[in-house]
Structure formats: structure tokens, C-alpha cells
Design an enzyme around this catalytic site. Structure first.
Site, PDB file in Angstrom:
ATOM      1  N   ASP A 149      -1.275  -1.702  11.894  1.00 29.29           N
ATOM      2  CA  ASP A 149       0.069  -2.202  12.322  1.00 29.29           C
ATOM      3  C   ASP A 149      -0.025  -2.624  13.745  1.00 29.29           C
ATOM      4  O   ASP A 149       0.288  -3.758  14.341  1.00 29.29           O
ATOM      5  CB  ASP A 149       1.396  -1.624  11.652  1.00 29.29           C
ATOM      6  CG  ASP A 149       1.348  -1.681  10.413  1.00 29.29           C
ATOM      7  OD1 ASP A 149       1.050  -2.381   9.542  1.00 29.29           O
ATOM      8  OD2 ASP A 149       2.239  -0.729   9.916  1.00 29.29           O
ATOM      9  N   ASP A 209      -2.795   2.906   8.167  1.00 30.65           N
ATOM     10  CA  ASP A 209      -1.639   1.966   8.248  1.00 30.65           C
ATOM     11  C   ASP A 209      -1.223   1.859   9.653  1.00 30.65           C
ATOM     12  O   ASP A 209      -0.959   0.247  10.136  1.00 30.65           O
ATOM     13  CB  ASP A 209      -0.713   2.586   7.199  1.00 30.65           C
ATOM     14  CG  ASP A 209       0.307   1.520   6.877  1.00 30.65           C
ATOM     15  OD1 ASP A 209       0.249   0.435   6.524  1.00 30.65           O
ATOM     16  OD2 ASP A 209       1.684   1.976   6.919  1.00 30.65           O
ATOM     17  N   ASP A 227       0.956  -1.079   0.044  1.00 29.82           N
ATOM     18  CA  ASP A 227      -0.047   0.053   0.253  1.00 29.82           C
ATOM     19  C   ASP A 227       0.967   1.076   0.056  1.00 29.82           C
ATOM     20  O   ASP A 227       0.643   2.304  -0.468  1.00 29.82           O
ATOM     21  CB  ASP A 227      -0.790   0.250   1.166  1.00 29.82           C
ATOM     22  CG  ASP A 227      -0.373   0.096   2.545  1.00 29.82           C
ATOM     23  OD1 ASP A 227       0.884   0.252   2.686  1.00 29.82           O
ATOM     24  OD2 ASP A 227      -1.286  -0.116   3.668  1.00 29.82           O
TER      25      ASP A 227
END
Length: 232
Positions: A86, A82, A64
Site C-alpha cells: 500500500d 499488505d 486479501d
């Protein structure tokens, strides 16, 4: 003097909220969330399927980012999505490991370090007006600068952590001793022992970076308060 005539350039169409939500890297982010949700739903019933889904989701983290740069679709929402994905994914895996290994407090402590370190780093980034939490050029610590300044080293550390955690989950038995499992694996002459040894080195480097990052970010917050009081 007459002005040169010609077609005027068309103004760029304004982007709406929906278009940002539908950026290619953000769609990949949604797929990652879905894969992780399925993975943790079946983690105890199908370890192999869990490991595949979890690792593919982790690999998509790099994809991505590449798509965001390739298609010029970098967004603040995407960066937050993101990082949250994570941190939550790793946190959930550490919680699972804390249930199958003893002492489980080891994994919960790693979870606390990971979240607090990255949260402080993000907050200090906003305080200093930087555009990225990876901008650490002004740091005096060589390891901290090497981690965020060298993509290969950073990738090695991150992959090492996730691979080590996945391996530990795959070879774990109910209420296993973490020390016994690690020592038993490293004493074997096999590909698995080599992989664990390589992962341990990268894992250790990342934990050290997390500690350095947390201290550096905390210093930024303290200095911000000092400067703010001096201006009053």
C-alpha cells in the site's frame, strides 16, 4: 475406573514456511505487486491501462483481507506485505504526480507524511504490545477512533485518496498547475467535478488522520522512553 477408549484426535500438521508464503491472501499480495510493477512501467505511455491496473490492485487490498479472515490465514507476514504494498504504491503514484504538477513539493510532502505516520504507528504498536496498528481504543481523539473503528469511513477515506490521485494523473498535462487544474475541474458541472469534490473531502479527512496518528504514535515512543528511564 477404566478410561474410555476411542480414537485419539489427530494432531494438526505443523505449518512450514512455504505454506505461510502460499496463503491465499499472500498470493493475492504477490499479484498486487506484479500489477503495480506493470502499471508504473506503462504509466506515461498508457494512462488508462495504468489507472485500471492500479485501481484493481487497490481493490485487491480489501479482497486479501477478506480471504485472510474467511480461510483463517491471517499472518504477520501478510499484514506487513499488505502495508508495504500500500505505502509503496501510493508513494510511487505521488512521485509521478510530483513530476507532472507544479508545485511538485505538495505531493512529496504528502508522501513523507504518509510513510512517517504509518511507520511510527506500526513501531508504537510493537512498543505497547498490541497485535494490530488499528487498535486505537485508548485514543482520546474521536476522528482517529472513528477512522480505525468504522470500516466504511476508513474505506471511504482510502478510496477517496486513491481515486483523487488517479483522476489528477489522468487529467494532468505536462507541468500543470495543481491549483488551476483543481479549480477548473470543480467549476465544471459534470460527474467528474462531483467525484473530485467527494474525493477531496475523504482525502482531507485521511490527511488529518495521518497527522493525528503521527503525533499519537510519537507520544507513545516518548512515554516509552520516560517509563524506561524511571525503571533504571
Amino acid at each position: 475406573m477404566a478410561k474410555a477408549s476411542g480414537p485419539r484426535p489427530k494432531p494438526r500438521p505443523k505449518e512450514g514456511k512455504l505454506s505461510v508464503y502460499l496463503y491465499i491472501p499472500n498470493i493475492i499480495g504477490y499479484v498486487r505487486v506484479l500489477m503495480n510493477s506493470v502499471a508504473f512501467a506503462i504509466c506515461f505511455s498508457n494512462k488508462r491501462a495504468f489507472s485500471v491496473l492500479y485501481f484493481v490492485s487497490f481493490v485487491c487490498d480489501a479482497i486479501d483481507g477478506w480471504c485472510a479472515r474467511k480461510f483463517n490465514q491471517v499472518s504477520t507476514f501478510g499484514a506487513v506485505l499488505d502495508m508495504v504494498t500500500d505505502r509503496v504504491s501510493t508513494a510511487c503514484l505521488l512521485v509521478v504526480l510530483s513530476q507532472v504538477y507544479r508545485p511538485g513539493l505538495v505531493f512529496l510532502s504528502l508522501l513523507a507524511l504518509d510513510i512517517s505516520s504509518h511507520w511510527l504507528q506500526m513501531y508504537s504498536t510493537f512498543l505497547t504490545g498490541k497485535t494490530s496498528h488499528k487498535d486505537v481504543k485508548d485514543s482520546t481523539n474521536w476522528l482517529f477512533k472513528a477512522y480505525y473503528g468504522n470500516r466504511m469511513f476508513m474505506a471511504y477515506c482510502c478510496v477517496s485518496c486513491e481515486v483523487l490521485y488517479i483522476i489528477l494523473f489522468l487529467i494532468a498535462k505536462s507541468q500543470s498547475s495543481l491549483v488551476d487544474v483543481l479549480l477548473g475541474t470543480l467549476q465544471q458541472v459534470s460527474l467528474l467535478s462531483v467525484l473530485v469534490a467527494l474525493s477531496l473531502f475523504g482525502w482531507a479527512a485521511k490527511q488529518l488522520v495521518n497527522v493525528i496518528q503521527m503525533k499519537a504514535a510519537a507520544d507513545v515512543c516518548v512515554l516509552y522512553d520516560i517509563k524506561k528511564k524511571q525503571k533504571q
